[in-house]
Design an enzyme around this catalytic site. Structure first.
Site, PDB file in Angstrom:
ATOM      1  N   CYS A 199      88.280  88.020  31.031  1.00 20.74           N
ATOM      2  CA  CYS A 199      87.256  89.073  30.939  1.00 20.74           C
ATOM      3  C   CYS A 199      86.090  88.423  30.516  1.00 20.74           C
ATOM      4  O   CYS A 199      85.697  87.446  29.647  1.00 20.74           O
ATOM      5  CB  CYS A 199      87.794  90.141  30.262  1.00 20.74           C
ATOM      6  SG  CYS A 199      89.096  90.989  31.145  1.00 20.74           S
ATOM      7  N   HIS A 238      84.217  94.089  28.101  1.00 18.33           N
ATOM      8  CA  HIS A 238      84.730  94.747  27.212  1.00 18.33           C
ATOM      9  C   HIS A 238      84.470  94.409  25.692  1.00 18.33           C
ATOM     10  O   HIS A 238      84.092  93.321  25.475  1.00 18.33           O
ATOM     11  CB  HIS A 238      86.267  95.118  27.365  1.00 18.33           C
ATOM     12  CG  HIS A 238      86.805  93.570  26.934  1.00 18.33           C
ATOM     13  ND1 HIS A 238      87.282  93.019  25.822  1.00 18.33           N
ATOM     14  CD2 HIS A 238      87.586  92.665  27.877  1.00 18.33           C
ATOM     15  CE1 HIS A 238      88.008  91.956  25.975  1.00 18.33           C
ATOM     16  NE2 HIS A 238      88.055  91.692  27.075  1.00 18.33           N
TER      17      HIS A 238
END
Length: 111
Positions: A86, A70
């Site tokens: 992440c 992301h």
């Protein structure tokens, strides 16, 4: 011809590959010691433009639940171990990458 993503957590880089040919390298941030980015082979299972903060301009979910690639609203974190596992990218980079990969793209994560 197969597009796939190679992520090196130790080098803080994500490489867009076409079979064994390198197409582009992007700088990334990865998980902290207590919340490391998981090694393994996953696939991109969804994409969301303009997700809720703090996921930047775009979210691409991985087949490992709760993990994804992301954007970030904290660009100073790129190149460091700062996330909860992440893979963080600059917003302009994650938008470019998303335009080049489709759902089902393989993502290989290693040290």
């Amino acid at each position: 011809m197969a597009i796939w993503i190679d992520v090196s957590t130790s080098k803080h880089r994500l490489m867009l590959m076409d079979d064994n040919k390198l197409l582009k390298t992007y700088p990334i941030a990865v998980g902290k010691i207590l919340t490391p980015t998981p090694s393994g082979t996953y696939t991109i299972i969804n994409k969301q433009l303009n997700p809720p903060p703090p996921f930047g301009a775009l979210w691409m979910g991985l087949s490992k639940p709760h993990y994804g690639i992301h954007g970030t609203n904290n660009p100073a974190s790129i190149g460091k171990n700062r996330s909860h596992g992440c893979i963080r990218m600059f917003n302009h980079d994650v938008l470019e990458l998303s335009s080049k990969v489709s759902l089902g793209t393989k993502v290989s994560i290693h040290k």
